[in-house]
Design a protein around this motif. Structure first.
Motif, PDB file in Angstrom:
ATOM      1  N   SER A   1       3.223 -33.558  40.173  1.00  0.00           N
ATOM      2  CA  SER A   1       2.766 -34.083  38.884  1.00  0.00           C
ATOM      3  C   SER A   1       2.407 -35.564  39.029  1.00  0.00           C
ATOM      4  CB  SER A   1       3.869 -33.970  37.832  1.00  0.00           C
ATOM      5  OG  SER A   1       4.759 -32.924  38.094  1.00  0.00           O
ATOM      6  N   THR A   2       1.667 -36.067  38.040  1.00  0.00           N
ATOM      7  CA  THR A   2       1.445 -37.511  37.965  1.00  0.00           C
ATOM      8  C   THR A   2       2.590 -38.090  37.143  1.00  0.00           C
ATOM      9  OG1 THR A   2      -0.920 -37.084  38.003  1.00  0.00           O
ATOM     10  CG2 THR A   2      -0.224 -39.312  37.394  1.00  0.00           C
TER      11      THR A   2
ATOM     12  N   LEU B   1       4.466 -30.572  36.464  1.00  0.00           N
ATOM     13  CA  LEU B   1       4.920 -30.608  35.067  1.00  0.00           C
ATOM     14  C   LEU B   1       4.196 -31.714  34.307  1.00  0.00           C
ATOM     15  CD1 LEU B   1       8.686 -30.111  35.930  1.00  0.00           C
ATOM     16  CD2 LEU B   1       7.241 -28.470  34.712  1.00  0.00           C
ATOM     17  N   PRO B   2       4.146 -31.607  32.961  1.00  0.00           N
ATOM     18  CA  PRO B   2       3.276 -32.518  32.211  1.00  0.00           C
ATOM     19  C   PRO B   2       3.707 -33.986  32.152  1.00  0.00           C
ATOM     20  CG  PRO B   2       4.145 -30.759  30.772  1.00  0.00           C
ATOM     21  CD  PRO B   2       4.670 -30.498  32.140  1.00  0.00           C
TER      22      PRO B   2
ATOM     23  N   GLY C   1     -10.966 -29.698  31.217  1.00  0.00           N
ATOM     24  CA  GLY C   1      -9.684 -29.143  31.686  1.00  0.00           C
ATOM     25  C   GLY C   1      -8.609 -30.180  31.923  1.00  0.00           C
ATOM     26  N   PHE C   2      -8.837 -31.428  31.510  1.00  0.00           N
ATOM     27  CA  PHE C   2      -7.765 -32.418  31.611  1.00  0.00           C
ATOM     28  C   PHE C   2      -7.557 -33.001  30.217  1.00  0.00           C
ATOM     29  CE2 PHE C   2      -6.024 -36.633  33.185  1.00  0.00           C
ATOM     30  CZ  PHE C   2      -4.764 -36.097  33.443  1.00  0.00           C
TER      31      PHE C   2
ATOM     32  N   GLY D   1       0.993 -24.424  34.946  1.00  0.00           N
ATOM     33  CA  GLY D   1      -0.061 -24.728  33.981  1.00  0.00           C
ATOM     34  C   GLY D   1      -1.428 -24.717  34.629  1.00  0.00           C
ATOM     35  N   ARG D   2      -2.328 -25.524  34.076  1.00  0.00           N
ATOM     36  CA  ARG D   2      -3.712 -25.545  34.558  1.00  0.00           C
ATOM     37  C   ARG D   2      -3.773 -25.833  36.053  1.00  0.00           C
ATOM     38  NH1 ARG D   2      -3.921 -28.557  29.664  1.00  0.00           N
ATOM     39  NH2 ARG D   2      -5.171 -27.584  28.057  1.00  0.00           N
ATOM     40  N   MET D   3      -2.934 -26.748  36.529  1.00  0.00           N
ATOM     41  CA  MET D   3      -2.925 -27.121  37.942  1.00  0.00           C
ATOM     42  C   MET D   3      -1.905 -26.309  38.735  1.00  0.00           C
ATOM     43  SD  MET D   3      -5.260 -29.397  38.190  1.00  0.00           S
ATOM     44  CE  MET D   3      -5.027 -30.273  39.734  1.00  0.00           C
TER      45      MET D   3
ATOM     46  N   VAL E   1      -1.844 -35.126  42.665  1.00  0.00           N
ATOM     47  CA  VAL E   1      -3.083 -34.521  43.163  1.00  0.00           C
ATOM     48  C   VAL E   1      -4.290 -35.008  42.366  1.00  0.00           C
ATOM     49  CG1 VAL E   1      -1.777 -32.476  43.833  1.00  0.00           C
ATOM     50  CG2 VAL E   1      -2.968 -32.479  41.636  1.00  0.00           C
TER      51      VAL E   1
ATOM     52  N   ILE F   1       9.945 -34.709  31.620  1.00  0.00           N
ATOM     53  CA  ILE F   1      10.186 -33.288  31.939  1.00  0.00           C
ATOM     54  C   ILE F   1      10.502 -33.131  33.433  1.00  0.00           C
ATOM     55  CG2 ILE F   1       9.109 -30.998  31.992  1.00  0.00           C
ATOM     56  CD1 ILE F   1       7.650 -31.733  29.393  1.00  0.00           C
TER      57      ILE F   1
ATOM     58  N   LYS G   1      -1.271 -40.705  29.176  1.00  0.00           N
ATOM     59  CA  LYS G   1       0.024 -40.864  29.852  1.00  0.00           C
ATOM     60  C   LYS G   1      -0.177 -41.565  31.207  1.00  0.00           C
ATOM     61  CE  LYS G   1       0.992 -37.651  32.508  1.00  0.00           C
ATOM     62  NZ  LYS G   1       1.082 -37.007  33.780  1.00  0.00           N
TER      63      LYS G   1
ATOM     64  N   GLY H   1      -8.956 -31.868  39.892  1.00  0.00           N
ATOM     65  CA  GLY H   1      -9.119 -30.992  38.737  1.00  0.00           C
ATOM     66  C   GLY H   1      -8.806 -29.536  39.029  1.00  0.00           C
TER      67      GLY H   1
ATOM     68  N   ASP I   1       8.502 -21.209  34.535  1.00  0.00           N
ATOM     69  CA  ASP I   1       7.760 -21.997  33.543  1.00  0.00           C
ATOM     70  C   ASP I   1       8.366 -21.633  32.193  1.00  0.00           C
ATOM     71  OD1 ASP I   1       4.580 -23.320  33.399  1.00  0.00           O
ATOM     72  OD2 ASP I   1       5.505 -22.639  31.532  1.00  0.00           O
ATOM     73  N   VAL I   2       8.355 -22.563  31.240  1.00  0.00           N
ATOM     74  CA  VAL I   2       8.853 -22.217  29.901  1.00  0.00           C
ATOM     75  C   VAL I   2       7.929 -21.208  29.206  1.00  0.00           C
ATOM     76  CG1 VAL I   2      10.229 -24.295  29.456  1.00  0.00           C
ATOM     77  CG2 VAL I   2       7.781 -24.325  28.955  1.00  0.00           C
TER      78      VAL I   2
END
Ligand code: NAD
Length: 296
Positions: A94-95, A65-66, A232-233, A10-12, A120, A70, A240, A123, A31-32
């Protein structure tokens, strides 16, 4: 060179994976989103096809991952990274919160997997430029021997401790400060604007005064002053993270009233702007409460 798997582009994830490729590693990706995979394949990665296929091909697997659910599914689920293969190292970028890091380490360490949490900060810009801060929890010997050199291709890693979740705890602390900076900047700006001050001049002054923070320095000039709200976030991901923090803090008996306010602002941002809102749209919620027109 190491054979690396990367799950979540994704973005990151996409720019971090691209930096591992640039460093000369062989990269299998999944990635899906087929488009996300195609972009990395264009840069030289190979498509694994699934998380479990990734696990059969790689020594080290990264995930970006988000949500914690997941990540859990990718590491422990029925089609997970470890059902068919045995990568030596799993590193969650991921966070996902300290509790999931502890759960993953408890499940995977007995299987001989060195398990790391490595969220991480910095951004999309930091991920693209390879300058993101990486906060790592996990076994120090494998960190030094295997993981650190790989993470140095992505950003600036700091080993926070061997305890699983040490990196995630550090990340939640950082997120509290980052999110509160947005909230307090939105409040100060709304007050000044209502009193007739020019927003661009206010940001210039704050950035040469003691009010300077990550929101006045980056978020307002890039996404709030131009009214693009596209830093972008996602506000949903920021919420979350804030909920993870509030849950952990409650369990540790640490009151965080500023965190509670930020959580409330983020919930109102999602209600007002919808699920795709960027977290900089907090400014609109605060402006509206101040009687300003956020759509001006
Ligand atoms: P994103 O939504 O842009 O990317 C997530 C990617 O994961 C997407 O490409 C999605 O298709 C993929 N995905 C979802 N489910 C999947 C599955 N089951 N298998 C494979 N791929 C799957 O999110 P992001 O902004 O890149 O954030 C990723 C993580 O990094 C989050 O934990 C976030 O909190 C954290 N983070 C984001 C930022 C930021 O500025 N965006 C900064 C620091 C940390």
């Amino acid at each position: 060179m190491t054979i690396i798997g990367f799950l979540g582009l994704g973005r990151m994830g996409a720019p971090m994976a691209a930096n591992l490729l640039k460093a000369g590693h062989t990269l299998f990706v999944h990635d899906v989103s087929e488009d996300a995979v195609a972009e990395l394949v264009r840069l030289g990665a190979e498509a694994a096809g699934s998380a479990s296929a990734l696990g059969t091909q790689c020594e080290v697997v990264f995930a970006s991952l988000p949500t914690p659910a997941i990540v859990r599914e990718a590491a422990l689920g029925p089609d997970s990274i470890f059902v068919r293969g045995k990568p030596k190292v799993f590193c969650d970028l991921s966070t996902s919160g300290p509790q999931l890091a502890q759960e993953l380490s408890a499940a995977l360490t007995p299987q001989g997997v060195a398990c790391f949490d490595a969220p991480v900060s910095g951004g999309i810009k930091g991920a693209v430029e390879g300058t993101i801060s990486i906060m790592v929890g996990g076994p120090e010997a494998e960190y030094e021997a295997i993981l650190r050199p790989l993470l140095e291709a992505i950003g600036k890693p700091t080993h926070m401790g061997e305890a699983p979740g040490a990196g995630q705890t550090m990340k939640l602390v950082n997120n509290l400060l980052g999110a509160v900076a947005i909230g307090v900047t939105a409040e100060g700006m709304a007050f000044g604007i209502k009193q007739g001050l020019d927003p661009a001049k206010m940001i210039d002054v704050l950035n040469q005064s003691t009010g300077i923070n990550s929101a006045t320095r980056d978020k307002w000039p890039r996404s709030v002053l131009p009214r693009t709200f596209d830093f972008g976030f996602a506000a949903a991901l920021s919420l979350k993270d804030t909920r993870l923090l509030m849950d952990e803090a409650a369990a540790a008996d640490v009151p965080l009233p500023l965190g509670q306010i930020v959580q409330d602002y983020l919930e109102r941002t999602l209600e007002r702007e919808g699920p795709e809102a960027d977290f900089t749209a907090i400014a609109k919620v605060v402006e509206e409460a101040a009687g300003l027109d956020p759509e001006r």
